[in-house]
Motif scaffolding. Structure first.
Motif, PDB file in Angstrom:
ATOM      1  N   GLN A 140       0.782  -1.226   0.000  1.00  0.00           N
ATOM      2  CA  GLN A 140       0.000   0.000   0.000  1.00  0.00           C
ATOM      3  C   GLN A 140       0.817   1.281   0.000  1.00  0.00           C
ATOM      4  N   SER A 141       1.614   1.476   1.013  1.00  0.00           N
ATOM      5  CA  SER A 141       2.211   2.807   1.135  1.00  0.00           C
ATOM      6  C   SER A 141       3.482   2.773   1.968  1.00  0.00           C
ATOM      7  N   ILE A 142       4.212   3.878   1.895  1.00  0.00           N
ATOM      8  CA  ILE A 142       5.366   4.092   2.759  1.00  0.00           C
ATOM      9  C   ILE A 142       5.088   5.354   3.556  1.00  0.00           C
ATOM     10  N   SER A 143       5.263   5.261   4.880  1.00  0.00           N
ATOM     11  CA  SER A 143       5.071   6.443   5.724  1.00  0.00           C
ATOM     12  C   SER A 143       6.439   6.945   6.150  1.00  0.00           C
ATOM     13  N   ILE A 144       6.679   8.225   5.887  1.00  0.00           N
ATOM     14  CA  ILE A 144       7.972   8.807   6.251  1.00  0.00           C
ATOM     15  C   ILE A 144       7.741   9.791   7.389  1.00  0.00           C
ATOM     16  N   TYR A 145       8.503   9.626   8.466  1.00  0.00           N
ATOM     17  CA  TYR A 145       8.373  10.514   9.616  1.00  0.00           C
ATOM     18  C   TYR A 145       9.622  11.376   9.724  1.00  0.00           C
ATOM     19  N   GLU A 146       9.392  12.608  10.192  1.00  0.00           N
ATOM     20  CA  GLU A 146      10.505  13.535  10.367  1.00  0.00           C
ATOM     21  C   GLU A 146      10.933  13.509  11.816  1.00  0.00           C
ATOM     22  N   LEU A 147      12.224  13.557  12.033  1.00  0.00           N
ATOM     23  CA  LEU A 147      12.719  13.602  13.396  1.00  0.00           C
ATOM     24  C   LEU A 147      13.227  15.009  13.689  1.00  0.00           C
ATOM     25  N   PRO A 148      13.268  15.439  14.918  1.00  0.00           N
ATOM     26  CA  PRO A 148      12.979  14.676  16.134  1.00  0.00           C
ATOM     27  C   PRO A 148      11.501  14.691  16.535  1.00  0.00           C
ATOM     28  N   ARG A 149      10.621  15.314  15.748  1.00  0.00           N
ATOM     29  CA  ARG A 149       9.238  15.414  16.218  1.00  0.00           C
ATOM     30  C   ARG A 149       8.422  14.168  15.916  1.00  0.00           C
ATOM     31  N   MET A 150       8.908  13.361  15.020  1.00  0.00           N
ATOM     32  CA  MET A 150       8.206  12.138  14.624  1.00  0.00           C
ATOM     33  C   MET A 150       6.838  12.456  14.010  1.00  0.00           C
ATOM     34  N   ASN A 151       6.761  13.541  13.272  1.00  0.00           N
ATOM     35  CA  ASN A 151       5.511  13.831  12.578  1.00  0.00           C
ATOM     36  C   ASN A 151       5.582  13.275  11.158  1.00  0.00           C
TER      37      ASN A 151
END
Lengths: 742, 340
Positions: free
Chosen positions: A329-340
């Motif tokens: 389905q998909s790839i979720s990419i999170y930004e650090l350090p906030r993990m959003n």
């Protein structure tokens, strides 16, 4: 007389009641808290202040929001009015179950009602507990700063004068950290019983040693391996550090159950089984429910096999991003350090099977702005071809794709500097019977990311490995397994190197040599490149380990003169039952080990030099794990490294001198010790003889009672008496024949 | 060093013994037969028949007149070495695991098993020899003159110290005891080996002032008979069944291997069925002799130190006469000391 039922008086009934005893302390201690009823209530604050007339309207409006997370009704919302017939801006809401109330707190707290109003939703119990008068001090008191405590030097091991490496050894119930002393016994740093429950793991730069317990992870470091951090993840089973050691992912099969009042974990973590931690603070950043991997899209009724996806989260090289895939389905990419979530949405990729980040930050030609690259692939869906794509992050732009046909499986192999990515494509023939492998190599740094195809391989590639910091690779192919045959098929090991072309930076990849009829299944490149070890591990029958040099300094065969390689087999060693092979971080030594986790035969570890000379063998009962302590990246600049390489001879002289000296010292010590031991022994023997003689006197036995006997019966010295030779003549009938003489 | 292979037993060997002169070799196995061999060429001299169970132990009197054997049929038998005639049968409630003649041959000790409610004991009998010719039949005593009962942990092996002064016993729990040979009082008890790792063998030096123990804990120890001080430790990588001290050269020979019951589950290459030579003083391993295809149960050394024999779980006895290189081998420090 004991009171019988008939004679029981009023007084007897109350005999047990002793009014003198004060139960109040016990009552306070064991008082049953009647909280159950109030668990379904939440308090909503931040509502608009409205007059009585519009109160009903507001409640209805609110109800729509509230019913999204649970079920409640108009009657269950109580919005009190003050004397001016205006609402107070808050309301009490009763849900049907405490779980729904909890969900409301989790999901609605901090959400906007309209442009001006933001809801704050709290449990009634919490308001009671934390907000009651006296619970919070009216006056602000600044928090006390804890006095500064000097911490352990976490990289002290790098300061070893002999630049030795450390390793952790897990055997039986004990884990120890040792210095590697080449062929001498390793020097112990610490050795602790029951240091870990499952296994130990170093952080990628060697700063921390992680031990795994049912209560969570503990990180150890410093010169004496003191406790640095505790990360409480109950029943944790898998651990992964981010490449820069700032974060850590932990996984447990069992969803986390957070009990109220847990010092670190909160409701956020309840029911999750993955936590991403900030190592420095020791606090969870965000938690997730893990996705299982399925072997393929569910076909019909057959339940697809589930597998743990690990690493569940993959880190970009600079640990600014972490991504995970929902397969197909998909790839979720999170930004650090906030993990959003980057751009607030996951990237939809239909059918995505796997992805890999570039292990280093690459700058593509002609691209100025910052980017991280990741590679993914999707299988054939309907009439659409299979596809390999390269995505640039943070723009989420797909910068390169390539279509592939007849694909049964794909593996993505990045070169350590991100210069190449090799897409290993297992292709089936039209009939889907036979398999062959193509290598599609993306040259990431070159303009337009050209793709080179290596399709000379007839067989399936079972293993592939790039040379670290280099452009060469080794792969192992295997033939078809004859059905019903117990013997695993023979494998072939092939070495590839780029052609040397004047002008062009790197030529096309060419086969250097293929070694047929091997059993090898594993490739281990030296972390510094050039040397590669190809071995057979986890096998019942063969245990050979080949040491190869890709830049042999001897004569180069004519056929290889255009290739950037000169292949030479340095040595082959055998290690019975070998299960693991590990290079030390400097590429000087390599350890082969047989772990009790796999089998119980001849467990232990052997250490060899990079060229295959076995330095020492350490058979160890219940040996489980050997892990070298990684080193952080060198601090020397490229020029300085070049300088070192240039003056290697001078430096090596110094070290050789030291080695010789150490050997001399050791030899003298051994000789001295032997002398001492021998003298002690002869002294003991002499004294014992005297004592024996005394006792013989006391017993009245002649002193030479034994000697005489020995002299008679058993010559104590052959040389003196002359060896008694017993000569024997043995007659044997070799053949018997009968001749009839007429 | 070419071994002589003695293949007369049908089952695993339990003990082998050279006589004082070293010309004869006696072997006992689980197959109920005692064999006597010429040690020089491996020719079988004869057998002693009569036991009804596996024979655990054998010893020959110092003058090679009497032979004692202890067996799982709960008897100790005394044999005429020359004629093979059984001279005496002592009955016990349990199996007999060890017999040994005192250094002067006047006494015999026997170690009995703990089983069926009977505690393990060490008993001592007075042995009588006839007038010349000494082999003639003599009535032996019926009752032991000493009985030591092991209440703590049963004795597995035992032997006589110098002058027959003490009885030294190895126990199931890995400890070593020293008893007064006259009174039977326990004088010392030392936990020499790891707790609960049985002592499998105990053999004395030529003058019996010190002895070597072999234990399941994969080590052998050299201890003083006088005070049970541990003087040397030899570490192996396999449980040890047997150990001897070599006269003439300062070596010890250890034998063992994977426990017999585990052998079928492991490959032959890792059974470790080798006789290991260690330097007695420096505790280093200096050599190995392979050949057996089962664990080594027993090793005995020729009294002159010119040969050794090993008996294995595989049912073979291998007699090895040492080569010149065996006698020539010296550590540098030993050579220096000899020069002085």
């Amino acid at each position: 007389m004991a009171p019988s039922f008939d004679t029981l008086s009023e007084h007897d009934l109350h005999e047990e009641e002793d009014e003198e005893i004060d139960f109040s302390d016990l009552k306070a201690q064991y008082e049953v808290k009647l909280e159950e009823g109030l668990d379904t209530f939440v308090v909503i604050d931040g509502l608009p202040v409205v007059p009585e007339e519009s109160r009903q309207k507001l409640i209805k409006f609110l109800l729509r929001k509230l019913n999204a997370v649970g079920s409640t009704s108009e009657d269950a919302i109580f919005m009190p009015l003050n004397d001016k017939n205006m609402s107070e801006g808050f309301a009490f809401v009763e849900y049907e179950t405490p779980e729904q109330a909890l969900a409301a707190v989790k999901q609605l707290h901090g959400t906007p009602l309209d442009k001006k109003h933001t809801l704050s939703v709290n449990k009634l119990m919490d308001i009671d507990r934390y907000g009651r008068e006296g619970r919070i001090e009216e006056e602000y008191k600044p928090p006390q700063l804890e006095p500064f405590k000097e911490k352990d030097h976490l990289r002290s091991w790098m300061g070893d004068p002999n630049a030795r490496d450390q390793f952790a050894l897990f055997r039986g119930d004990k884990v120890g950290v040792f210095w590697n002393n080449k062929n001498h016994p390793p020097e112990n740093v610490v050795d602790r019983a029951h240091w870990t429950q499952l296994f130990v793991q170093w952080s990628p730069k060697g700063t921390y040693l992680a031990s795994v317990h049912p209560q969570g992870i503990q990180l150890w470091g410093g010169p004496t391996f003191s406790k640095q951090k505790q990360l409480p993840h109950p029943f944790v089973q898998l651990v992964e550090f981010s490449p820069g050691e700032s974060y850590m992912t932990t996984w447990s099969a069992r969803p986390i159950q957070v009990e109220e009042g847990h010092p670190v974990l909160s409701y956020e973590e309840d029911g999750k089984n993955i936590i991403i931690w900030d190592i420095v603070s020791g606090k969870p950043l965000r938690s997730f429910v893990s996705y299982d991997l399925t072997a393929g899209p569910a076909e019909g009724d057959a339940q697809p096999k589930k597998k743990v996806q690990w690493p569940a989260f993959k880190w970009s090289a600079d640990e600014k991003y972490v991504a995970r895939m929902l397969q197909h389905q998909s790839i979720s990419i999170y930004e650090l350090p906030r993990m959003n979530l980057l751009g607030k949405t996951s990237v939809k990729i239909d059918g995505v099977m796997d992805f890999e980040w570039s292990p280093a930050t690459v700058s593509r030609e002609g691209i100025k702005q910052y980017e991280q690259l990741l590679c993914f692939w999707t299988p054939e869906i309907g009439s659409n071809p299979a596809r390999v794509g390269m995505m640039s992050v943070p723009s989420k732009e797909i910068v390169r794709t390539r279509n592939l046909f007849n694909v049964s499986d794909v593996k993505l192999h990045w070169q350590s500097q991100g210069t190449y990515v090799c897409v290993k494509v297992d292709r089936h023939s039209k009939s889907k019977k036979s398999l062959a492998t193509n290598l599609e190599i993306f040259r990431v740094r070159e303009k337009g990311v050209p793709v080179e195809v290596v399709d000379s391989l007839k067989d399936t590639v079972i293993n592939f490995a790039w040379e670290p910091n280099g452009g060469r690779f080794v792969l192992i192919t295997t033939g078809e397994t004859p059905t019903g045959s117990a013997v695993p098929p023979k494998t072939a090991v092939s070495f590839f190197a780029p052609e040397k072309i004047k002008g062009a930076p790197v030529g096309s990849f060419k086969l250097v040599r293929t070694i047929e009829r091997k059993t090898s299944n594993a490739i281990y490149w030296s972390p510094k490149g050039r040397f590669v070890v190809v071995g057979t591990v986890h096998s019942q029958t063969s245990f050979d380990i080949d040491f190869w040099d890709m830049d042999f300094e001897g004569e180069k065969p004519e056929s290889d003169k255009d290739l950037a390689a000169n292949l030479q087999l340095l040595k082959t060693v055998e290690h019975y039952g070998v299960t693991d092979i590990d290079w030390d971080p400097t590429g000087r030594y390599i350890v082969t080990s047989a772990s009790a986790w796999t089998h119980s035969m001849e467990n232990g570890w052997n250490i060899h030099t990079f060229s295959g000379n076995t330095l020492a063998e350490h058979p160890t009962d219940k040996f489980k794990q050997f892990v070298w302590r990684p080193r952080p990246a060198t601090l020397l600049s490229k020029e300085e490294q070049k300088q070192v390489r240039k003056n290697l001879r001078e430096y090596s002289k110094e070290f050789e001198e030291e080695d010789r000296y150490a050997v001399d010292i050791a030899n003298t010590a051994v000789v001295e010790k032997r002398k001492r031991v021998l003298n002690e022994w002869t002294a003991w023997l002499r004294r014992e003889k005297e004592l024996l003689a005394e006792e013989k006197d006391a017993y009245g036995v002649p002193d030479n009672v034994d000697d005489a006997k020995l002299a008679k019966d058993a010559p104590s010295n052959i040389e003196e008496k002359g060896d008694s030779v017993v000569e024997e003549i043995v007659e044997e009938i070799i053949e018997e024949s009968e001749e009839v003489v007429v | 060093m070419r071994p002589i292979l003695l293949s007369g037993h049908e089952r695993s060997l339990n003990q082998i013994k050279f006589n004082r002169d070293g010309d004869l070799l006696f072997s006992v196995a689980k197959d109920k037969i005692v064999c006597a061999w010429w040690s020089a060429n491996g020719e079988r001299l004869g057998t002693y028949n009569g036991h009804q169970g596996a024979i655990w132990t054998v010893d020959v009197s110092p003058n090679t007149v009497l032979l004692a054997t202890g067996s799982a049929d709960n008897t100790v038998r005394l044999w005429n070495v020359k004629t093979g005639e059984c001279l005496k049968v002592w009955d016990f409630p349990t199996a007999v695991k060890r017999v040994e003649f005192a250094p002067d041959g006047s006494k015999l000790l026997a170690v009995t098993e703990k089983r069926m409610g009977f505690l393990g004991t060490i008993v001592v009998f007075d042995i009588k020899y006839g007038e010349e010719p000494r082999e003639q039949m003599v009535d032996q005593v019926e009752e032991p003159n000493l009985r030591i009962t092991c209440t703590e942990s049963k004795a597995t092996v035992a032997g006589w110290s110098y002058l027959g002064k003490y009885i030294i016993a190895g126990h199931e729990d890995g400890s070593i005891s020293q008893y007064d040979a006259k009174t039977g009082d326990q004088l010392e008890n030392v936990q020499a080996h790891e707790f609960d790792h049985q002592i499998n063998d105990l053999n004395f030096s030529a003058d019996r002032t010190y002895f070597i123990t072999a234990s399941k804990d994969k080590s052998a120890k050299l201890m003083s008979s006088r005070n049970l001080a541990i003087m040397k430790t030899y570490v192996a990588d396999t449980p040890l069944n047997t150990a001897v001290i070599t006269p003439k050269k300062d070596y010890v020979i250890l034998g063992g291997g994977q426990a017999a019951m585990d052998v079928t589950t492991t490959s032959a290459r890792q059974g470790k069925f080798e006789a290991r030579f260690y330097h007695k003083i420096f505790e280093d391993e200096i050599g190995r002799v392979r050949g057996h295809f089962g664990p080594l149960n027993t090793i005995h050394i020729h009294p002159n130190g010119t040969a050794y024999a090993s008996g294995g779980e595989d049912g073979y006895v291998r007699v090895h006469h040492f080569d010149k290189s065996y006698f020539d081998f010296l550590y540098e420090v030993e050579r220096e000391q000899l020069k002085k």
